[in-house]
Design a protein around this motif. Structure first.
Motif, PDB file in Angstrom:
ATOM      1  N   VAL A   3     103.349  21.825  75.999  1.00  0.00           N
ATOM      2  CA  VAL A   3     101.896  21.462  75.497  1.00  0.00           C
ATOM      3  C   VAL A   3     100.952  20.740  76.601  1.00  0.00           C
ATOM      4  N   ILE A  16      97.594  19.001  77.849  1.00  0.00           N
ATOM      5  CA  ILE A  16      96.320  18.331  77.142  1.00  0.00           C
ATOM      6  C   ILE A  16      95.386  17.824  78.481  1.00  0.00           C
ATOM      7  N   GLU A  37      99.977  11.321  69.230  1.00  0.00           N
ATOM      8  CA  GLU A  37     101.175  11.887  68.968  1.00  0.00           C
ATOM      9  C   GLU A  37     101.097  13.535  68.785  1.00  0.00           C
ATOM     10  N   ILE A  38     102.081  14.012  69.467  1.00  0.00           N
ATOM     11  CA  ILE A  38     101.920  15.561  69.720  1.00  0.00           C
ATOM     12  C   ILE A  38     103.049  16.043  68.790  1.00  0.00           C
ATOM     13  N   CYS A  94     106.877  15.866  69.161  1.00  0.00           N
ATOM     14  CA  CYS A  94     107.403  16.397  70.518  1.00  0.00           C
ATOM     15  C   CYS A  94     107.244  15.136  71.653  1.00  0.00           C
ATOM     16  N   TYR A 134     103.444  18.189  78.722  1.00  0.00           N
ATOM     17  CA  TYR A 134     104.571  17.640  77.906  1.00  0.00           C
ATOM     18  C   TYR A 134     105.340  18.579  77.472  1.00  0.00           C
ATOM     19  N   CYS A 146     108.360  20.216  75.089  1.00  0.00           N
ATOM     20  CA  CYS A 146     109.093  20.039  73.847  1.00  0.00           C
ATOM     21  C   CYS A 146     110.057  21.119  73.710  1.00  0.00           C
ATOM     22  N   MET A 197     100.626  23.046  65.774  1.00  0.00           N
ATOM     23  CA  MET A 197     100.945  22.006  66.670  1.00  0.00           C
ATOM     24  C   MET A 197      99.541  21.035  66.421  1.00  0.00           C
ATOM     25  N   ILE A 203      97.855  17.127  66.788  1.00  0.00           N
ATOM     26  CA  ILE A 203      97.693  15.676  67.949  1.00  0.00           C
ATOM     27  C   ILE A 203      97.043  14.871  66.854  1.00  0.00           C
ATOM     28  N   VAL A 222      93.419  22.028  75.176  1.00  0.00           N
ATOM     29  CA  VAL A 222      94.904  22.017  74.782  1.00  0.00           C
ATOM     30  C   VAL A 222      95.385  23.344  74.992  1.00  0.00           C
TER      31      VAL A 222
END
Length: 174
Positions: A79, A81, A96-97, A113, A127, A129, A137, A139, A152
């Motif tokens: 992911v 961002i 938090e993802i 993740c 990031y 995962c 998914m 956030i 994203v």
């Protein structure tokens, strides 16, 4: 020598296929400040000069969240961002993802993740995962805050990331 080159080419092709499958879907968020809708985080525009011009923005609220419905169940590898470029990069600190198949608590109870420590102003951060699977998914930022995302990107993975590590090892050591 030809076999070696074919193996190298095959490994390179497999690596590109595994790392370049970008997923799309339907974006929603907990609230919308003015016209900064959830779909702005998946519009392909990363750099957003000016006041959150091509970014999402929630109202100030408790545990604001943004969710991408991938419309099917996928293994997620990465992911990426992108934070806003005009101000307030700290608004993503501690976000938090989360990835999973549940919509309980708007998807914010799915497994984590990663937790975003910080992303500099206007920067993108990746990031990993590995082996996480899900349709949603999210956030979410814990606390009473705003949530702003400028882009994203979600990239598909495959089960058993050992194969990916094996390919990485071989292509990096050649």
């Amino acid at each position: 020598s030809n076999v070696y080159m074919m193996l190298f080419s095959f490994n390179t092709l497999m690596k590109q296929l595994m790392y370049s499958v970008k997923l799309s879907g339907h974006a929603v968020q907990s609230s919308v400040l003015e016209y900064y809708r959830a779909d702005r985080a998946v519009d392909g525009i990363k750099h957003a000069p000016g006041p959150a011009s091509f970014c999402t923005h929630t109202n100030s609220e408790t545990n604001p969240w943004w969710r991408l419905d991938l419309l099917d169940n996928y293994y997620i590898r990465t992911v990426i961002i992108t934070n806003r470029a005009d101000c307030c990069p700290e608004r993503l600190d501690g976000a938090e993802i989360r990835i999973g198949n549940s919509l309980e608590n708007n998807g914010n109870n799915n497994p984590i993740c990663a937790v975003i420590a910080s992303i500099p102003i206007g920067a993108s951060h990746s990031y990993s995962c590995p082996d996480m699977e899900g349709r949603y998914m999210n956030i979410v930022v814990p606390g009473n805050r705003y949530l702003t995302l400028c882009e994203v990107e979600v990239y598909r993975g495959f089960p058993g990331m050992y194969l990916n590590s094996l390919i990485n090892t071989h292509t990096h050591t050649l």
